[in-house]
Write a protein that holds these residues in place. Structure first.
Motif, PDB file in Angstrom:
ATOM      1  N   TYR A  37       0.854  -1.368   0.009  1.00  0.00           N
ATOM      2  CA  TYR A  37       0.148   0.117   0.128  1.00  0.00           C
ATOM      3  C   TYR A  37       0.716   1.327  -0.052  1.00  0.00           C
TER       4      TYR A  37
ATOM      5  N   SER B  65       0.667   4.118  -2.719  1.00  0.00           N
ATOM      6  CA  SER B  65       0.353   5.698  -2.416  1.00  0.00           C
ATOM      7  C   SER B  65       1.419   6.565  -2.853  1.00  0.00           C
TER       8      SER B  65
ATOM      9  N   GLU C  97      -2.299  12.776  -6.559  1.00  0.00           N
ATOM     10  CA  GLU C  97      -3.419  12.616  -5.625  1.00  0.00           C
ATOM     11  C   GLU C  97      -2.908  11.913  -4.218  1.00  0.00           C
TER      12      GLU C  97
ATOM     13  N   THR D  82      -3.344   9.386  -0.785  1.00  0.00           N
ATOM     14  CA  THR D  82      -4.199   8.562  -0.360  1.00  0.00           C
ATOM     15  C   THR D  82      -4.600   8.610   1.093  1.00  0.00           C
ATOM     16  N   SER D  83      -5.722   7.997   1.602  1.00  0.00           N
ATOM     17  CA  SER D  83      -6.028   7.896   3.026  1.00  0.00           C
ATOM     18  C   SER D  83      -5.049   7.079   3.625  1.00  0.00           C
TER      19      SER D  83
ATOM     20  N   GLU E 242      -6.761  -1.031  -7.645  1.00  0.00           N
ATOM     21  CA  GLU E 242      -6.319   0.311  -7.709  1.00  0.00           C
ATOM     22  C   GLU E 242      -4.878   0.139  -8.456  1.00  0.00           C
TER      23      GLU E 242
END
Length: 334
Positions: A2, A6, A15, A17-18, A40
């Motif tokens: 992740y 990201s 962008e 990401t959370s 994604e």
């Protein structure tokens, strides 16, 4: 995964990401999290591919830094090795060209050579070639973590013939004995004298100093862990230096030297961006004329006045004695 996704997403699209899902929530349904993330990742990979295809491949270039630059589609030093490996695997003609061009290829300090480069020379050059490939080095003297280390597998596969160098023309007898004690590859060296050299010329002594720290930090460890390790190491070196003021210290990397001489911050600034740190520092200092200033100051301090005068004259200046009539000097184009 992740975190990598990201970072790439921000680089490509800007962008953010959370925050990544916590372990407790992840454990509730890891399959869904992984599936959603893969979807994604596939979308992002498609964006990257579309962006690459939109750029003229003739403009792709090597950027001489430590980092790939996606926006201008340039690649760094480590990626250059990766690209070379891919090209040789895809185009057999490249190996034939190398073979036709060179009768001998000799690689020094092979233990620090990238594994992909070793693979090129051993597996991408035609088997019936007449090119002799030679690897020189010592598997126990590796400095960098990204080198191949040893070629024992290649020796076992009959791709290389191992020739051990048992004669040692460099060290004293006690150093050789000590080295033989700590080697784990079975090699035992013997003292060998040069022409007109006597056994007395090669006498010396060995002292072993050590400090117990635990596991050496890696690149993934925190800055605090690395600093604690270096602090322990430097304290031991200071202790050795105090007991043996005549001893010269051999430092294996420029980074170690920068810490010792007090310009570690400057070194780190260049190290974060460039592969050839020393060369980039020198080029920058030359561009801002700092090296020239140092040379002038050093020459003046050491009373090497001829050097100072020659430099000044070359730039169109002259030094007159007090009270002497100033002489005009023709301006020079620089």
């Amino acid at each position: 995964m992740y975190g990598k996704y990201s970072g790439k997403l921000f680089t490509i699209t800007g962008e953010k990401t959370s925050k990544v899902t916590g372990k407790k929530d992840y454990d509730n349904d890891p399959l869904k999290f992984n599936t959603d993330l893969n979807v994604e990742v596939d979308k992002l990979n498609q964006k990257i591919l579309d962006e690459i295809k939109s750029i003229d491949y003739n403009k792709v270039r090597y950027n001489e830094t430590r980092y790939n630059n996606f926006k201008e589609l340039s690649f760094a030093h480590d990626e250059l090795l990766e690209i070379a490996s891919l090209l040789f695997k895809k185009h057999g003609l490249l190996g034939k060209i190398i073979s036709d061009k060179f009768d001998f290829i000799l690689i020094d300090e092979y233990q620090d050579t990238n594994e992909k480069i070793v693979d090129i020379f051993l597996n991408s050059i035609p088997k019936n070639n007449k090119t002799t490939i030679g690897f020189f080095g010592d598997s126990m003297q590796g400095i960098y973590d990204n080198g191949i280390g040893d070629v024992e597998r290649e020796i076992a596969e009959k791709k290389l013939i191992k020739i051990e160098k048992e004669d040692n023309f460099r060290c004293s007898d006690k150093v050789i004995h000590f080295i033989n004690t700590i080697r784990n590859d079975g090699l035992k060296q013997e003292l060998a004298l040069k022409n007109d050299e006597t056994l007395e010329d090669r006498k010396g002594e060995v002292k072993l100093y050590y400090s117990i720290y635990g596991k050496k930090p890696t690149n993934n460890n925190s800055v605090v862990d690395k600093e604690n390790y270096l602090d322990t190491l430097n304290k031991m070196i200071a202790h050795v230096s105090a007991d043996n003021p005549e001893v010269k210290k051999l430092m294996l990397t420029n980074k170690s030297i920068s810490n010792e001489l007090g310009f570690n911050i400057l070194y780190q600034i260049f190290n974060d961006r460039y592969t050839e740190v020393k060369e980039e520092i020198e080029k920058t200092f030359e561009r801002i004329q700092l090296i020239e200033i140092y040379e002038l100051c050093s020459a003046y301090k050491n009373k090497n006045y001829n050097f100072v005068l020659a430099k000044l004259k070359k730039c169109g200046f002259e030094i007159n004695y007090p009270g002497a009539e100033p002489r005009s000097i023709k301006s020079q184009k620089v």
